[in-house]
Write a protein that holds these residues in place. Sequence first.
Motif, PDB file in Angstrom:
ATOM      1  N   ILE A  25     -19.876  31.876 -23.518  1.00  0.00           N
ATOM      2  CA  ILE A  25     -18.196  30.610 -23.949  1.00  0.00           C
ATOM      3  C   ILE A  25     -18.566  29.763 -22.336  1.00  0.00           C
ATOM      4  O   ILE A  25     -19.572  28.268 -22.614  1.00  0.00           O
ATOM      5  CB  ILE A  25     -17.727  30.684 -25.097  1.00  0.00           C
ATOM      6  N   ASP A  26     -18.470  30.621 -21.433  1.00  0.00           N
ATOM      7  CA  ASP A  26     -18.072  29.487 -20.491  1.00  0.00           C
ATOM      8  C   ASP A  26     -19.674  28.785 -19.798  1.00  0.00           C
ATOM      9  O   ASP A  26     -19.493  27.966 -19.193  1.00  0.00           O
ATOM     10  CB  ASP A  26     -17.020  30.282 -19.424  1.00  0.00           C
ATOM     11  N   VAL A  27     -20.476  29.876 -19.664  1.00  0.00           N
ATOM     12  CA  VAL A  27     -21.552  29.909 -19.228  1.00  0.00           C
ATOM     13  C   VAL A  27     -22.221  27.787 -20.530  1.00  0.00           C
ATOM     14  O   VAL A  27     -22.769  26.911 -19.473  1.00  0.00           O
ATOM     15  CB  VAL A  27     -23.164  29.977 -18.474  1.00  0.00           C
ATOM     16  N   TRP A  28     -22.251  28.730 -21.451  1.00  0.00           N
ATOM     17  CA  TRP A  28     -22.584  27.882 -22.108  1.00  0.00           C
ATOM     18  C   TRP A  28     -21.899  26.170 -21.859  1.00  0.00           C
ATOM     19  O   TRP A  28     -22.355  25.233 -21.922  1.00  0.00           O
ATOM     20  CB  TRP A  28     -22.473  28.096 -23.421  1.00  0.00           C
ATOM     21  N   GLN A  29     -20.138  26.586 -21.899  1.00  0.00           N
ATOM     22  CA  GLN A  29     -19.669  24.585 -21.935  1.00  0.00           C
ATOM     23  C   GLN A  29     -19.733  24.792 -20.076  1.00  0.00           C
ATOM     24  O   GLN A  29     -20.089  23.287 -19.556  1.00  0.00           O
ATOM     25  CB  GLN A  29     -18.064  24.965 -21.743  1.00  0.00           C
ATOM     26  N   GLY A  30     -20.301  25.618 -18.956  1.00  0.00           N
ATOM     27  CA  GLY A  30     -20.143  25.279 -18.262  1.00  0.00           C
ATOM     28  C   GLY A  30     -21.894  23.978 -17.395  1.00  0.00           C
ATOM     29  O   GLY A  30     -22.213  23.194 -16.846  1.00  0.00           O
ATOM     30  N   THR A  31     -22.968  24.064 -19.410  1.00  0.00           N
ATOM     31  CA  THR A  31     -24.194  23.457 -18.661  1.00  0.00           C
ATOM     32  C   THR A  31     -24.535  22.512 -19.469  1.00  0.00           C
ATOM     33  O   THR A  31     -25.334  22.444 -19.291  1.00  0.00           O
ATOM     34  CB  THR A  31     -24.925  25.102 -18.902  1.00  0.00           C
ATOM     35  N   GLY A  32     -23.376  22.280 -20.548  1.00  0.00           N
ATOM     36  CA  GLY A  32     -23.331  21.463 -21.274  1.00  0.00           C
ATOM     37  C   GLY A  32     -24.140  21.613 -22.285  1.00  0.00           C
ATOM     38  O   GLY A  32     -24.760  20.777 -23.368  1.00  0.00           O
ATOM     39  N   ARG A  33     -23.815  22.857 -22.928  1.00  0.00           N
ATOM     40  CA  ARG A  33     -25.244  23.270 -23.973  1.00  0.00           C
ATOM     41  C   ARG A  33     -23.946  23.553 -25.439  1.00  0.00           C
ATOM     42  O   ARG A  33     -23.161  23.747 -24.985  1.00  0.00           O
ATOM     43  CB  ARG A  33     -25.913  25.044 -24.017  1.00  0.00           C
ATOM     44  N   PRO A  34     -24.883  23.054 -26.780  1.00  0.00           N
ATOM     45  CA  PRO A  34     -23.846  23.468 -27.580  1.00  0.00           C
ATOM     46  C   PRO A  34     -22.890  24.372 -28.149  1.00  0.00           C
ATOM     47  O   PRO A  34     -23.731  25.838 -28.334  1.00  0.00           O
ATOM     48  CB  PRO A  34     -24.934  22.479 -29.094  1.00  0.00           C
ATOM     49  N   ARG A  60     -11.386  25.896 -26.753  1.00  0.00           N
ATOM     50  CA  ARG A  60     -11.958  24.858 -27.334  1.00  0.00           C
ATOM     51  C   ARG A  60     -11.996  23.746 -27.679  1.00  0.00           C
ATOM     52  O   ARG A  60     -11.360  23.441 -27.089  1.00  0.00           O
ATOM     53  CB  ARG A  60     -11.774  25.183 -28.895  1.00  0.00           C
ATOM     54  N   GLY A  61     -12.947  23.286 -26.658  1.00  0.00           N
ATOM     55  CA  GLY A  61     -13.265  21.073 -26.425  1.00  0.00           C
ATOM     56  C   GLY A  61     -13.050  20.940 -25.743  1.00  0.00           C
ATOM     57  O   GLY A  61     -13.368  20.266 -25.273  1.00  0.00           O
ATOM     58  N   LYS A  62     -13.176  22.060 -24.307  1.00  0.00           N
ATOM     59  CA  LYS A  62     -13.166  22.464 -23.479  1.00  0.00           C
ATOM     60  C   LYS A  62     -15.184  21.890 -22.946  1.00  0.00           C
ATOM     61  O   LYS A  62     -14.858  21.447 -21.632  1.00  0.00           O
ATOM     62  CB  LYS A  62     -13.073  23.342 -22.860  1.00  0.00           C
ATOM     63  N   GLY A  63     -15.551  21.414 -23.635  1.00  0.00           N
ATOM     64  CA  GLY A  63     -17.417  21.745 -22.790  1.00  0.00           C
ATOM     65  C   GLY A  63     -17.938  20.886 -22.959  1.00  0.00           C
ATOM     66  O   GLY A  63     -17.048  20.039 -23.394  1.00  0.00           O
ATOM     67  N   ALA A  64     -18.970  20.223 -22.144  1.00  0.00           N
ATOM     68  CA  ALA A  64     -19.828  18.871 -22.001  1.00  0.00           C
ATOM     69  C   ALA A  64     -20.531  18.840 -22.757  1.00  0.00           C
ATOM     70  O   ALA A  64     -21.213  17.731 -23.461  1.00  0.00           O
ATOM     71  CB  ALA A  64     -20.770  18.327 -20.605  1.00  0.00           C
ATOM     72  N   GLY A  65     -21.211  19.773 -23.765  1.00  0.00           N
ATOM     73  CA  GLY A  65     -21.895  19.758 -25.033  1.00  0.00           C
ATOM     74  C   GLY A  65     -21.620  19.459 -26.258  1.00  0.00           C
ATOM     75  O   GLY A  65     -20.175  19.158 -26.309  1.00  0.00           O
ATOM     76  N   LYS A  89      -9.180  34.297 -31.689  1.00  0.00           N
ATOM     77  CA  LYS A  89      -8.094  35.189 -30.317  1.00  0.00           C
ATOM     78  C   LYS A  89      -8.257  33.883 -29.079  1.00  0.00           C
ATOM     79  O   LYS A  89      -8.592  32.304 -29.409  1.00  0.00           O
ATOM     80  CB  LYS A  89      -9.052  36.013 -29.822  1.00  0.00           C
ATOM     81  N   GLU A  90      -6.636  33.824 -29.183  1.00  0.00           N
ATOM     82  CA  GLU A  90      -6.270  33.468 -27.918  1.00  0.00           C
ATOM     83  C   GLU A  90      -7.306  32.678 -26.673  1.00  0.00           C
ATOM     84  O   GLU A  90      -7.414  31.661 -26.343  1.00  0.00           O
ATOM     85  CB  GLU A  90      -4.843  33.230 -27.165  1.00  0.00           C
ATOM     86  N   TYR A  91      -7.964  33.712 -26.074  1.00  0.00           N
ATOM     87  CA  TYR A  91      -9.201  32.952 -25.102  1.00  0.00           C
ATOM     88  C   TYR A  91     -10.332  31.925 -26.034  1.00  0.00           C
ATOM     89  O   TYR A  91     -10.694  31.176 -24.981  1.00  0.00           O
ATOM     90  CB  TYR A  91      -9.958  33.950 -24.274  1.00  0.00           C
ATOM     91  N   VAL A  92     -10.750  32.881 -26.964  1.00  0.00           N
ATOM     92  CA  VAL A  92     -11.227  31.796 -27.631  1.00  0.00           C
ATOM     93  C   VAL A  92     -10.383  29.802 -27.916  1.00  0.00           C
ATOM     94  O   VAL A  92     -11.877  28.680 -27.703  1.00  0.00           O
ATOM     95  CB  VAL A  92     -12.256  31.969 -28.929  1.00  0.00           C
ATOM     96  N   GLU A  93      -9.939  29.611 -28.225  1.00  0.00           N
ATOM     97  CA  GLU A  93      -9.354  29.212 -29.109  1.00  0.00           C
ATOM     98  C   GLU A  93      -9.142  28.324 -27.781  1.00  0.00           C
ATOM     99  O   GLU A  93      -8.605  27.089 -27.873  1.00  0.00           O
ATOM    100  CB  GLU A  93      -7.162  29.211 -30.117  1.00  0.00           C
ATOM    101  N   ASP A  94      -8.138  28.813 -26.773  1.00  0.00           N
ATOM    102  CA  ASP A  94      -8.083  27.473 -25.314  1.00  0.00           C
ATOM    103  C   ASP A  94      -9.757  27.462 -24.893  1.00  0.00           C
ATOM    104  O   ASP A  94      -9.394  26.515 -24.188  1.00  0.00           O
ATOM    105  CB  ASP A  94      -7.675  29.176 -24.258  1.00  0.00           C
TER     106      ASP A  94
END
Length: 199
Positions: free
Chosen positions: A43-52, A84-89, A77-82
Amino acid sequence: MDIAEIAANAALVVVDVQKGFEEPDHWGARNNPGADDNIAALIDVWQGTGRPVVFVRHDSSEPGSPLRAGYAGNDFKEYVEDRRGKGAGAELLITKTVNSAFLGTPDLGAWLSAEGISQFVVAGIQTNMCVETTARMGGNLGYDVLVAYDATHTFDLEGPFGWRRSADELAQASAVSLHGGGFARVVSTQDVVAGAAGV
């Protein structure tokens, strides 16, 4: 290391990473305790690179299910919920009552088509259930599907004729069927992360 080729707009489909799967009295023994860390890394690398990223939630229709709507176990789970909505994609939430994310709401296939996405990576729970079914359907529908094997886990299970298989055995059989059968490429989280990060 065999770095996976990850398209610039490849989607990450995070399947059923819900609190209800943390109830061992219901599910039994699980495998791969590192799955959650690997899912978080994807999730972190996807959000960090702006991917969906597509977050999938199972709203079980079974009254006693730990994943039933309205019960605490239905929540991510909390780490997923936390995250959500944080990515550029782009981000999508799908809810479903069956195994395949393609049979949820809103329609995953329609969304992927509208976004021009032809490749996706699957991670989540359970390896041989909703992860495998989503990957199989994606392969049948013509998508380039990758399964991040160590970003999934499952549980021991009993089937017909008194046959019992451990979570590891089931996960490996699922990986062999998917990869060997041509439905998807089964790869490691490390290889996917390296490919998505352009390493």
